[in-house]
Scaffold this motif. Sequence first.
Motif, short mmCIF file in Angstrom:
data_model
loop_
_atom_site.label_atom_id
_atom_site.label_comp_id
_atom_site.label_asym_id
_atom_site.label_seq_id
_atom_site.Cartn_x
_atom_site.Cartn_y
_atom_site.Cartn_z
N THR A 94 -2.78 17.06 -5.64
CA THR A 94 -3.44 16.61 -4.42
C THR A 94 -3.65 15.11 -4.52
N ILE A 95 -3.35 14.38 -3.45
CA ILE A 95 -3.55 12.93 -3.43
C ILE A 95 -4.48 12.57 -2.28
N VAL A 96 -5.54 11.84 -2.61
CA VAL A 96 -6.45 11.29 -1.60
C VAL A 96 -6.41 9.79 -1.74
N PHE A 97 -6.04 9.08 -0.68
CA PHE A 97 -6.01 7.62 -0.78
C PHE A 97 -6.81 6.98 0.35
N VAL A 98 -7.47 5.89 0.00
CA VAL A 98 -8.28 5.11 0.92
C VAL A 98 -7.43 3.96 1.46
N THR A 99 -7.50 3.73 2.76
CA THR A 99 -6.73 2.64 3.35
C THR A 99 -7.39 2.16 4.64
N ILE B 41 -8.01 8.58 3.75
CA ILE B 41 -9.32 8.23 4.29
C ILE B 41 -9.17 6.85 4.91
N LEU B 42 -9.22 6.79 6.23
CA LEU B 42 -8.92 5.58 6.99
C LEU B 42 -10.20 4.99 7.57
N GLY B 43 -10.37 3.68 7.40
CA GLY B 43 -11.53 3.02 7.98
C GLY B 43 -11.48 1.53 7.73
N SER B 44 -12.32 0.81 8.41
CA SER B 44 -12.39 -0.64 8.22
C SER B 44 -13.25 -0.97 7.01
#
Length: 264
Positions: free
Chosen positions: A186-191, A34-37
């Motif tokens: 399953t891997i969900v990572f925020v960055t 999950i990509l965002g500022s």
Amino acid sequence: MAGSIEVRDLRVERGSFVLEVSRLSVRPREVFAILGSTGSGKTVLMESIAGAFPLDGGCILLDGKDVESLPVQQRHLGILYQDYALFPHMTVRENIAYGLRMNGCPPRERDERVQAMLSLFEIGHLAERYPGIISGGESQRTALARALVLEPEILLLDEPFSALDPATKEHLYATLRAVHARFDCTIVFVTHDFNEARTLADRVGVVLDGRLRAVREARALFEPEELDPDVRAFLGLACGDGPALGQSIVADVSRTVACGASPG
């Protein structure tokens, strides 16, 4: 199938901030970024998946079951927060054992599973130390061990590498790949890091201003086709003539890999 995530017509209100996601599917055993500022809503989306607070609309299904109807112990989730959230009054060993103890795991089995995690993450020499006297990388490995000792089907990571130096990041990138291969979860990572998303994930979801604006295969993240102007601008893709930041990043990654080093 174990490890699937389905988000449908999600609405979450946090003060004046609103997150809305009409549809998102994360495949079993996928690594999804999950990509965002900062302030975009990416961590709110992760916490929603975890069932951290009531939703204001829509639903989130884990393996086809509504997360809000599942007791915490039946969600089969492991979570690693940005600050690692280790208990300062517990040793490394006690931190790793905490979830097992709370779930009523028998002492002998608990000790065996904790010892296995200490060995896997190469932190056995830290077992009796407290979080306040270990490094950032050691804290992260401890937090990962605490999450994985419960053998979750889904692992959620909030900015897991943001506070680490480049050398430690590279080591932990390899650790994450090894975790995925060994635990088959399953891997969900925020960055907020473009290269991190492109290097580690299978697919990337771009969150801007509380909306999921795009979902792309990671290898195609910087390809501008079918991206709206806001996402193109966020990724640094040129809308007209001239070089684009995103394209420069891809070139830098390619050069780094060609020279035999891992991209950071």
